[in-house]
Design a protein around this motif. Sequence first.
Motif, PDB file in Angstrom:
ATOM      1  N   ALA A  83     -14.731 -28.324 -25.877  1.00  0.00           N
ATOM      2  CA  ALA A  83     -15.764 -29.170 -26.144  1.00  0.00           C
ATOM      3  C   ALA A  83     -16.787 -29.245 -25.548  1.00  0.00           C
ATOM      4  N   TRP A  84     -17.475 -29.750 -26.208  1.00  0.00           N
ATOM      5  CA  TRP A  84     -19.652 -29.911 -24.898  1.00  0.00           C
ATOM      6  C   TRP A  84     -19.881 -30.931 -25.640  1.00  0.00           C
ATOM      7  N   PHE A  85     -19.984 -31.348 -24.353  1.00  0.00           N
ATOM      8  CA  PHE A  85     -20.423 -33.040 -23.644  1.00  0.00           C
ATOM      9  C   PHE A  85     -22.031 -32.928 -23.688  1.00  0.00           C
ATOM     10  N   ARG A  86     -22.390 -33.795 -23.354  1.00  0.00           N
ATOM     11  CA  ARG A  86     -23.921 -34.053 -23.356  1.00  0.00           C
ATOM     12  C   ARG A  86     -24.036 -35.040 -22.180  1.00  0.00           C
ATOM     13  N   GLN A  87     -25.385 -35.077 -21.216  1.00  0.00           N
ATOM     14  CA  GLN A  87     -25.283 -36.200 -20.635  1.00  0.00           C
ATOM     15  C   GLN A  87     -27.375 -35.892 -20.294  1.00  0.00           C
ATOM     16  N   ALA A  88     -27.700 -37.715 -21.063  1.00  0.00           N
ATOM     17  CA  ALA A  88     -29.301 -37.481 -20.230  1.00  0.00           C
ATOM     18  C   ALA A  88     -29.643 -37.842 -19.511  1.00  0.00           C
ATOM     19  N   PRO A  89     -30.761 -38.255 -19.143  1.00  0.00           N
ATOM     20  CA  PRO A  89     -31.106 -38.861 -17.438  1.00  0.00           C
ATOM     21  C   PRO A  89     -30.988 -40.364 -17.743  1.00  0.00           C
ATOM     22  N   GLY A  90     -30.021 -41.255 -17.169  1.00  0.00           N
ATOM     23  CA  GLY A  90     -29.180 -42.472 -17.057  1.00  0.00           C
ATOM     24  C   GLY A  90     -28.825 -42.686 -18.028  1.00  0.00           C
ATOM     25  N   GLU A  91     -28.318 -41.508 -18.952  1.00  0.00           N
ATOM     26  CA  GLU A  91     -26.957 -42.043 -20.369  1.00  0.00           C
ATOM     27  C   GLU A  91     -25.278 -41.885 -19.224  1.00  0.00           C
ATOM     28  N   GLU A  92     -24.772 -41.803 -20.343  1.00  0.00           N
ATOM     29  CA  GLU A  92     -23.334 -41.635 -19.859  1.00  0.00           C
ATOM     30  C   GLU A  92     -22.806 -40.028 -20.639  1.00  0.00           C
ATOM     31  N   ARG A  93     -21.997 -39.478 -20.152  1.00  0.00           N
ATOM     32  CA  ARG A  93     -21.825 -38.449 -20.926  1.00  0.00           C
ATOM     33  C   ARG A  93     -21.219 -38.611 -22.195  1.00  0.00           C
ATOM     34  N   GLU A  94     -21.818 -37.774 -22.633  1.00  0.00           N
ATOM     35  CA  GLU A  94     -21.371 -38.805 -24.423  1.00  0.00           C
ATOM     36  C   GLU A  94     -20.505 -36.794 -24.699  1.00  0.00           C
ATOM     37  N   PHE A  95     -19.519 -37.139 -25.900  1.00  0.00           N
ATOM     38  CA  PHE A  95     -18.667 -36.162 -26.592  1.00  0.00           C
ATOM     39  C   PHE A  95     -19.551 -35.418 -27.282  1.00  0.00           C
ATOM     40  N   VAL A  96     -20.344 -34.549 -27.633  1.00  0.00           N
ATOM     41  CA  VAL A  96     -21.238 -33.525 -28.682  1.00  0.00           C
ATOM     42  C   VAL A  96     -19.710 -33.142 -30.029  1.00  0.00           C
ATOM     43  N   ALA A  97     -19.312 -31.840 -29.340  1.00  0.00           N
ATOM     44  CA  ALA A  97     -18.258 -30.969 -30.380  1.00  0.00           C
ATOM     45  C   ALA A  97     -17.332 -30.005 -29.557  1.00  0.00           C
ATOM     46  N   ALA A  98     -15.925 -30.779 -30.341  1.00  0.00           N
ATOM     47  CA  ALA A  98     -14.608 -29.987 -29.887  1.00  0.00           C
ATOM     48  C   ALA A  98     -13.752 -28.691 -30.742  1.00  0.00           C
ATOM     49  N   ILE A  99     -13.285 -27.994 -30.010  1.00  0.00           N
ATOM     50  CA  ILE A  99     -12.299 -26.885 -31.021  1.00  0.00           C
ATOM     51  C   ILE A  99     -11.275 -26.686 -30.475  1.00  0.00           C
ATOM     52  N   ASN A 100     -10.413 -26.479 -30.908  1.00  0.00           N
ATOM     53  CA  ASN A 100      -9.290 -26.722 -30.711  1.00  0.00           C
ATOM     54  C   ASN A 100      -8.702 -24.545 -30.457  1.00  0.00           C
ATOM     55  N   TRP A 101      -7.377 -24.381 -30.016  1.00  0.00           N
ATOM     56  CA  TRP A 101      -6.879 -23.423 -29.024  1.00  0.00           C
ATOM     57  C   TRP A 101      -7.181 -22.253 -30.215  1.00  0.00           C
ATOM     58  N   SER A 102      -7.018 -22.671 -31.194  1.00  0.00           N
ATOM     59  CA  SER A 102      -7.274 -21.475 -32.480  1.00  0.00           C
ATOM     60  C   SER A 102      -8.159 -21.272 -33.250  1.00  0.00           C
ATOM     61  N   ALA A 143     -30.809 -32.791 -22.515  1.00  0.00           N
ATOM     62  CA  ALA A 143     -29.721 -33.022 -22.546  1.00  0.00           C
ATOM     63  C   ALA A 143     -29.694 -32.139 -21.264  1.00  0.00           C
ATOM     64  N   VAL A 144     -28.749 -31.860 -20.328  1.00  0.00           N
ATOM     65  CA  VAL A 144     -27.670 -31.441 -19.916  1.00  0.00           C
ATOM     66  C   VAL A 144     -26.463 -30.796 -20.704  1.00  0.00           C
ATOM     67  N   TYR A 145     -25.724 -29.704 -20.890  1.00  0.00           N
ATOM     68  CA  TYR A 145     -24.709 -29.855 -22.177  1.00  0.00           C
ATOM     69  C   TYR A 145     -23.598 -29.116 -20.903  1.00  0.00           C
ATOM     70  N   TYR A 146     -22.419 -29.501 -20.988  1.00  0.00           N
ATOM     71  CA  TYR A 146     -21.595 -29.165 -20.328  1.00  0.00           C
ATOM     72  C   TYR A 146     -20.619 -28.696 -21.833  1.00  0.00           C
ATOM     73  N   CYS A 147     -19.756 -27.463 -20.776  1.00  0.00           N
ATOM     74  CA  CYS A 147     -18.446 -27.183 -21.843  1.00  0.00           C
ATOM     75  C   CYS A 147     -16.989 -26.966 -21.025  1.00  0.00           C
ATOM     76  N   ALA A 148     -16.148 -28.021 -21.953  1.00  0.00           N
ATOM     77  CA  ALA A 148     -15.089 -28.764 -20.285  1.00  0.00           C
ATOM     78  C   ALA A 148     -14.171 -27.823 -21.682  1.00  0.00           C
ATOM     79  N   ALA A 149     -12.836 -28.165 -21.004  1.00  0.00           N
ATOM     80  CA  ALA A 149     -11.483 -27.066 -21.398  1.00  0.00           C
ATOM     81  C   ALA A 149     -10.741 -28.244 -21.144  1.00  0.00           C
ATOM     82  N   ASP A 150      -9.963 -28.127 -22.229  1.00  0.00           N
ATOM     83  CA  ASP A 150      -8.223 -29.234 -22.264  1.00  0.00           C
ATOM     84  C   ASP A 150      -6.689 -28.699 -22.268  1.00  0.00           C
ATOM     85  N   VAL A 151      -6.205 -28.444 -21.435  1.00  0.00           N
ATOM     86  CA  VAL A 151      -5.168 -27.891 -21.016  1.00  0.00           C
ATOM     87  C   VAL A 151      -4.117 -27.675 -22.481  1.00  0.00           C
ATOM     88  N   ALA A 152      -4.228 -28.755 -22.939  1.00  0.00           N
ATOM     89  CA  ALA A 152      -3.106 -30.066 -23.782  1.00  0.00           C
ATOM     90  C   ALA A 152      -2.979 -28.898 -25.282  1.00  0.00           C
TER      91      ALA A 152
END
Length: 124
Positions: free
Chosen positions: A35-54, A92-101
Amino acid sequence: QVQLVESGGGLGQAGGSLRLSCAASGRTFRNYAVAWFRQAPGEEREFVAAINWSGDSTGYADSVKGRFAISRDNAKNTVYLQMNSLKPEDTAVYYCAADVAGYGSIRPSNYDYWGQGTQVTVSS
């Protein structure tokens, strides 16, 4: 252990486009949802988009639906976020994250690995 490295951020103009990349180490990356998340100054990290394993299932936040597209190339261990029709509120600062599940989620707590982030700034 998986390491994620984001790239492609920078300065964009309103109405323009940027493409972010998330490169991963580790052979098992292809089994993970990302998934991609983003966080703007003073804000919580928010979900942007996600893609499953396949790569055949994706999800988007309402704020980016129709403008952003997430995709992956498992042969290159890379996930992309194509951002079109940029708006200043996409800054914002954009982060990618990986979900093992492998299925993805809008919740940051569901993700096991995170990158360091890449700054995206959109000027009006």
